[in-house]
Design a protein around this motif. Structure first.
Motif, short mmCIF file in Angstrom:
data_model
loop_
_atom_site.label_atom_id
_atom_site.label_comp_id
_atom_site.label_asym_id
_atom_site.label_seq_id
_atom_site.Cartn_x
_atom_site.Cartn_y
_atom_site.Cartn_z
N MET A 1 0.66 -1.48 -0.04
CA MET A 1 -0.04 -0.53 -0.25
C MET A 1 1.13 1.55 0.11
O MET A 1 2.06 1.38 0.79
CB MET A 1 -1.01 -0.17 1.15
N SER A 2 0.45 1.97 -1.02
CA SER A 2 1.50 3.57 -0.89
C SER A 2 0.74 4.50 -0.52
O SER A 2 -0.30 4.97 -1.44
CB SER A 2 1.81 3.69 -2.31
N ILE A 3 0.33 5.19 0.59
CA ILE A 3 -0.45 6.23 1.15
C ILE A 3 -0.15 7.39 1.20
O ILE A 3 1.21 7.78 0.92
CB ILE A 3 -0.35 6.20 2.99
N ILE A 4 -1.22 8.27 0.67
CA ILE A 4 -0.80 9.23 0.32
C ILE A 4 -1.62 10.28 1.33
O ILE A 4 -2.09 10.20 2.38
CB ILE A 4 -1.69 9.85 -1.21
N GLU A 5 0.04 11.37 1.73
CA GLU A 5 -0.59 12.54 2.61
C GLU A 5 -0.67 13.81 2.14
O GLU A 5 -0.06 13.99 0.66
CB GLU A 5 1.07 12.46 3.82
N ASP A 35 -16.03 8.75 1.23
CA ASP A 35 -15.33 7.30 0.62
C ASP A 35 -14.06 7.02 0.69
O ASP A 35 -12.96 6.84 1.10
CB ASP A 35 -15.80 6.66 -0.15
N PRO A 36 -13.63 8.00 -0.63
CA PRO A 36 -12.00 7.84 -0.60
C PRO A 36 -10.94 8.61 0.81
O PRO A 36 -9.63 8.25 0.04
CB PRO A 36 -11.97 9.17 -1.34
N VAL A 37 -11.72 9.21 1.87
CA VAL A 37 -10.87 9.63 3.02
C VAL A 37 -9.91 7.48 3.95
O VAL A 37 -11.45 8.02 4.48
CB VAL A 37 -11.42 10.34 3.89
N TYR A 63 -5.19 9.02 1.68
CA TYR A 63 -5.70 8.39 1.06
C TYR A 63 -4.72 7.78 1.07
O TYR A 63 -3.80 7.09 1.00
CB TYR A 63 -6.04 9.41 -0.34
N LYS A 64 -5.49 6.23 0.10
CA LYS A 64 -4.41 4.95 -0.28
C LYS A 64 -3.91 4.99 -2.55
O LYS A 64 -3.79 4.31 -2.27
CB LYS A 64 -6.21 3.73 -0.63
N SER A 71 -10.48 12.59 -6.21
CA SER A 71 -11.97 11.52 -6.03
C SER A 71 -12.49 13.11 -4.72
O SER A 71 -13.03 13.17 -4.81
CB SER A 71 -11.89 10.43 -5.39
N TYR A 72 -11.64 12.50 -3.25
CA TYR A 72 -12.35 14.33 -2.60
C TYR A 72 -11.69 15.74 -3.29
O TYR A 72 -13.02 16.04 -2.79
CB TYR A 72 -10.71 13.39 -1.40
#
Length: 202
Positions: A1-5, A35-37, A63-64, A71-72
């Motif tokens: 998983m690559s989390i987006i900060e 949902d995207p959060v 975000y994932k 989308s957010y």
């Protein structure tokens, strides 16, 4: 998983009624239900160490994927909060986004956590090798300083909104006391001084 900060800084106008500030924060914090959060929190800035920064509030979210962040950003509820509650009372807004260098767990931060963000500007013509050294120093902080629960860093991928800051990090503490204690830690100070010369801090 690559989390987006995703970190956004806000400068609220000096004469703004506190009720409107509360409405802004309530509106922003309410976006955690989208949902995207994965995680979202917004609140006042406790302290800034930069003489050029006068931001008063901050939002931190996760975000994932970059697609989920997009989308957010485009979600009608997000656009509504920004239009109705943020823009009318803010003089200045800045945002920085990066792919976390690790999977920070838990993804959603506990209540009362303190968040320390650091933005760096690299001088022109800095090589990838030197940039890697800088990121390495930041990554090493968690292993050498007690009190830090999480730390991620990475290269900003939203240059249009970041005022030239190209590297960012976020460190998570259990609370403000723990955050302040780490800043007094001699080893933490020494690690900060290890940042190579091609860096301009805000």
């Amino acid at each position: 998983m690559s989390i987006i900060e995703h970190v956004v800084l806000f400068k609220v106008k000096d004469d703004t009624d506190q009720a409107k500030v509360n409405m802004m924060l309530n509106g922003l914090n309410g976006l955690v239900s989208l949902d995207p959060v994965v995680h979202l929190t917004a609140g006042p800035v406790f302290r800034t160490r930069s003489p050029i920064s006068n931001f008063t509030h901050m939002l931190h979210s996760r975000y994932k994927s970059k697609e989920d962040l997009n989308s957010y950003s485009a979600h009608p509820d997000h656009l509504r909060v920004v239009k109705e509650n943020v823009l009318p009372i803010c003089d200045d807004i800045m945002a920085v986004d990066w792919v976390a260098d690790n999977d920070p767990l838990p993804l959603s931060l506990p209540c009362n956590s303190a968040i320390k963000v650091t933005f760096l500007k690299l001088k022109e013509n800095v090589t990838d090798e030197v940039q890697g050294e800088i990121l390495g120093v930041i990554k090493g902080i968690k292993d050498n300083v007690s009190g830090i629960q999480q730390i991620t860093c990475g290269e900003n991928f939203s240059p249009a909104r970041a005022r030239g800051f190209s590297i960012a990090s976020v460190a998570v503490f259990n609370g403000v006391n723990e955050m302040e204690g780490s800043e007094e830690n001699e080893e933490y100070v020494n690690l900060q001084k290890q940042k190579p010369d091609p860096v301009q801090s805000p």
